[in-house]
Design an enzyme around this catalytic site. Structure first.
Site, mmCIF file in Angstrom:
data_model
loop_
_atom_site.group_PDB
_atom_site.id
_atom_site.type_symbol
_atom_site.label_atom_id
_atom_site.label_comp_id
_atom_site.label_asym_id
_atom_site.label_seq_id
_atom_site.Cartn_x
_atom_site.Cartn_y
_atom_site.Cartn_z
ATOM 1 N N SER A 138 -56.165 7.680 24.462
ATOM 2 C CA SER A 138 -55.216 7.728 23.349
ATOM 3 C C SER A 138 -53.854 7.419 23.942
ATOM 4 O O SER A 138 -53.653 7.551 25.159
ATOM 5 C CB SER A 138 -55.202 9.142 22.748
ATOM 6 N N TYR A 151 -55.415 18.410 23.434
ATOM 7 C CA TYR A 151 -55.701 16.980 23.238
ATOM 8 C C TYR A 151 -54.975 16.139 24.287
ATOM 9 O O TYR A 151 -55.573 15.265 24.931
ATOM 10 C CB TYR A 151 -55.270 16.591 21.822
HETATM 11 P P1 NAD Z 1 -63.517 10.590 13.773
HETATM 12 O O1 NAD Z 1 -63.364 12.022 13.413
HETATM 13 O O2 NAD Z 1 -63.570 9.552 12.717
HETATM 14 O O3 NAD Z 1 -64.807 10.386 14.689
HETATM 15 C C1 NAD Z 1 -65.157 11.282 15.691
HETATM 16 C C2 NAD Z 1 -66.599 11.065 16.041
HETATM 17 O O4 NAD Z 1 -66.950 12.008 17.074
HETATM 18 C C3 NAD Z 1 -67.554 11.330 14.882
HETATM 19 O O5 NAD Z 1 -68.644 10.449 14.955
HETATM 20 C C4 NAD Z 1 -68.016 12.770 15.136
HETATM 21 O O6 NAD Z 1 -69.281 13.070 14.551
HETATM 22 C C5 NAD Z 1 -68.102 12.742 16.648
HETATM 23 N N1 NAD Z 1 -68.091 14.070 17.249
HETATM 24 C C6 NAD Z 1 -67.202 15.073 17.079
HETATM 25 N N2 NAD Z 1 -67.582 16.142 17.812
HETATM 26 C C7 NAD Z 1 -68.724 15.785 18.457
HETATM 27 C C8 NAD Z 1 -69.582 16.448 19.344
HETATM 28 N N3 NAD Z 1 -69.385 17.721 19.736
HETATM 29 N N4 NAD Z 1 -70.678 15.793 19.801
HETATM 30 C C9 NAD Z 1 -70.941 14.516 19.400
HETATM 31 N N5 NAD Z 1 -70.146 13.834 18.556
HETATM 32 C C10 NAD Z 1 -69.042 14.469 18.092
HETATM 33 O O7 NAD Z 1 -62.332 10.329 14.794
HETATM 34 P P2 NAD Z 1 -61.709 8.993 15.419
HETATM 35 O O8 NAD Z 1 -60.294 8.961 15.023
HETATM 36 O O9 NAD Z 1 -62.588 7.840 15.195
HETATM 37 O O10 NAD Z 1 -61.721 9.398 16.967
HETATM 38 C C11 NAD Z 1 -62.543 8.781 17.926
HETATM 39 C C12 NAD Z 1 -61.850 8.864 19.282
HETATM 40 O O11 NAD Z 1 -60.641 8.130 19.228
HETATM 41 C C13 NAD Z 1 -61.482 10.273 19.701
HETATM 42 O O12 NAD Z 1 -61.724 10.431 21.087
HETATM 43 C C14 NAD Z 1 -60.007 10.335 19.405
HETATM 44 O O13 NAD Z 1 -59.351 11.264 20.219
HETATM 45 C C15 NAD Z 1 -59.591 8.917 19.737
HETATM 46 N N6 NAD Z 1 -58.329 8.498 19.142
HETATM 47 C C16 NAD Z 1 -58.140 8.491 17.797
HETATM 48 C C17 NAD Z 1 -56.929 8.073 17.300
HETATM 49 C C18 NAD Z 1 -56.656 8.008 15.825
HETATM 50 O O14 NAD Z 1 -55.493 7.797 15.455
HETATM 51 N N7 NAD Z 1 -57.639 8.155 14.976
HETATM 52 C C19 NAD Z 1 -55.903 7.697 18.161
HETATM 53 C C20 NAD Z 1 -56.123 7.738 19.511
HETATM 54 C C21 NAD Z 1 -57.341 8.125 20.011
#
Ligand code: NAD
Length: 256
Positions: A138, A151
């Site tokens: 991130s 985080y």
């Molecule tokens: P999201 O909530 O849409 O997806 C998260 C995914 O992780 C889902 O498929 C969920 O079922 C799965 N998950 C959660 N806990 C779990 C567990 N214990 N075991 C297995 N699967 C699990 O979120 P997202 O925004 O797509 O995030 C995905 C990644 O991207 C994360 O690592 C997040 O930190 C990172 N990220 C997101 C953003 C943003 O703005 N959305 C920015 C930077 C980084």
């Protein structure tokens, strides 16, 4: 380009993980999905791209389940060639109020899971002398924001793990790199938008405007499709000697 290869994408039933899985599938890679919630919808979206798709429901906070998933992936497709460590959760509170249980969960899911999946995937990649490990960190792996201690700590750790993994395999065909998105409008971020709208008594659209203008100079979300294109680049021949980078796609967030 990735026909015959297998990609395991953690946390790929939603958001960025599903976007990355689809981008790799569009290049011909067979996909192992993982994550909670609806499974049949994401499976169908990936299968529609003409590749084989399997699913394992490992809870990424549990090392034994991660081990089981890696064994499952090898049994299904022979080997994991591309590992995308993406599963992640968020919790927002000041350090002195931060729930110990949420801290432990975020460190386990956002950081330790990447270590476990990486250590278990590496031997087969090293034997084949080809592999790609892509860690979804991130912009919070590069800079901090208040109220996100677990985080930010986990994501800085992921960037560190990325560099060490890249160095240890630098003379091989196995690379490891991190992707550092700014805001991406997924369920994880929608929860933060909802909290902002509720706290300020403002609309969803106004809350989104506030969220973007606080941190992201482009005032635009990065999309899972854009992140997918970067993942595909890391997997391409042009990415052969790209090692240990933490590449932000953040609308200028970390440039400030
Ligand atoms: P999201 O909530 O849409 O997806 C998260 C995914 O992780 C889902 O498929 C969920 O079922 C799965 N998950 C959660 N806990 C779990 C567990 N214990 N075991 C297995 N699967 C699990 O979120 P997202 O925004 O797509 O995030 C995905 C990644 O991207 C994360 O690592 C997040 O930190 C990172 N990220 C997101 C953003 C943003 O703005 N959305 C920015 C930077 C980084």
């Amino acid at each position: 380009m990735l026909k015959g290869k297998t990609a395991l994408v953690t946390g790929s039933t939603s958001g960025i993980g599903l976007g990355l899985a689809k981008a790799l599938a569009a290049q011909g890679a067979n996909i192992v999905l993982n994550g909670f919630g609806d499974v049949e919808g994401p499976k169908a979206e990936v299968a529609a791209l003409g590749v084989k798709v399997a699913y394992h429901g490992a809870d990424m906070s549990k090392p034994a389940e991660i081990e089981d998933m890696l064994k499952f992936a090898a049994a299904q497709f022979g080997r994991v060639d591309i590992l995308v460590n993406n599963a992640g959760i968020q919790h927002v509170a000041r350090v002195e109020n931060f729930s110990v249980e949420r801290w432990d969960a975020i460190i386990a899911i956002n950081l330790s899971s990447a270590f476990h999946a990486t250590r278990l995937a590496l031997p087969a990649m090293q034997k084949a002398n080809w592999g790609r490990i892509i860690n979804v960190a991130s912009v919070h792996g590069l800079v901090a924001s208040a109220e996100k201690s677990a985080y930010v700590t986990a994501k800085h750790g992921v960037v560190g793990l990325t560099k060490v993994t890249a160095l240890e395999n630098a003379t091989t065909g196995v690379t490891c790199n991190a992707i550092c998105p700014g805001w991406v409008l997924t369920p994880l971020v929608q929860k933060q938008v909802d909290a902002k709208a509720a706290a300020g008594g403002i609309s969803n659209a106004e809350a989104i405007k506030h969220l973007l203008s606080e941190k992201e100079p482009s005032l635009q979300f990065t999309t899972p499709e854009e992140l997918g294109a970067l993942a595909v680049f890391f997997c391409s021949p042009a990415g052969n000697n790209v090692r240990g980078v933490a590449w932000n796609m953040d609308g200028g967030w970390a440039a400030q």
